[in-house]
Design a protein around this motif. Structure first.
Motif: not given
Length: 284
Positions: A93-96, A127-149
């Motif tokens: 949290r401090g790093a975030a 609790t973090a004061g900045r945006p936090v992104v949570l990534v599941r193991a089955d999302c490994a190929d999501a980095a190359a996807r471009t659409a945002v929802v």
């Protein structure tokens, strides 16, 4: 605050998927990537001899493997590593709070565990004061996807969320889908019949959505925006809309409950079931 993306690593498949997503994100933002590993213990709990050597060796191995994973797809990316000792949730949290973005691996949890914030990742997102992104193991190929929802409530104070997703969509170039899900009126639920006022509520939701997006469309004219006000449960609608997306973003109101800060029901359900990385953005 330092311009960088920080990712928490522990050697798990979830954290390695988070490293891949975070490396791509750091490259898009043209900022360094910091890999943070935390040895879970208080500083008063001293370790010596072979135990200390084993812990240090494991930490170095975890960070080395994560750095190799990050550089594999982005050889020019500046990658920094850091090992700390302390409580994992508090250290992350401090790093975030001191970075542009925090990225962590996430495991899907059951209803009870999720609401009690039994995981470090969900506690951090709550609790973090900045945006936090949570990534599941089955999302490994999501980095190359471009659409945002993004899931949007029709309330004032959503500027932090809208600013985040428009900037993300602008970097990725894949368009932005803005989804507001609305449900039936209390009269409809109690009677089980159709309330003529529901149609008016849907029309009002679409108009309010257009109004909220207008200044952001002017600020980001190159972003293709698809606004939708749809009837149905928010968690199911957002999870379905995010299939194949590179990121789903939701807002979190800054509030402290008697049991401490936590995620709302919709955000918890989305984190547990969505197949895309989920960004939790604190709202003003």
């Amino acid at each position: 605050m330092t311009a960088r993306v920080v990712v928490g690593v522990d050697g798990s498949p979830e954290s390695l998927a988070a490293v891949e997503w975070a490396a791509h994100e750091a490259a898009l933002r043209h900022v360094p990537l910091c890999l943070l590993h935390v040895e879970e213990r208080t500083r008063a709990q001293r370790v010596r001899g072979q135990v200390a050597f084993a812990l240090a060796s494991r930490s170095r191995a975890v960070l080395r493997d994560a750095a190799e994973r990050a550089r594999r797809g982005h050889p020019r990316l500046r990658v920094m590593t850091r090992c700390d000792v302390g409580r994992v949730a508090g250290t992350l949290r401090g790093a975030a709070d001191g970075a542009d973005l925090m990225v962590v691996g996430s495991r899907a949890l059951g209803e009870v565990a999720g609401f009690l914030l039994g995981s470090v990742s969900q506690a951090l997102a709550g609790t973090a004061g900045r945006p936090v992104v949570l990534v599941r193991a089955d999302c490994a190929d999501a980095a190359a996807r471009t659409a945002v929802v993004v899931g949007l409530e029709l309330i004032d104070g959503s500027d932090a969320l809208l600013g985040f997703v428009f900037a993300e969509a602008d970097r990725r170039g894949g368009g932005l889908r803005v989804l507001h899900c609305w449900g039936p009126s209390a009269a409809t639920v109690s009677s089980g019949t159709t309330d003529p006022g529901d149609e008016e509520r849907g029309r009002h939701a679409a108009e309010r959505l257009t109004e909220l997006l207008r200044p952001w469309r002017r600020r980001y004219p190159g972003v293709c925006v698809i606004p939708e006000a749809v009837f149905g449960p928010p968690a199911a609608g957002l999870s379905e809309a995010a299939r194949g997306a590179g990121l789903l973003a939701v807002g979190r109101r800054r509030r402290r409950l008697p049991t401490g800060p936590r995620l709302g029901r919709v955000t918890h359900a989305v984190i547990s079931h969505c197949t895309a990385p989920v960004a939790v953005v604190p709202l003003d």
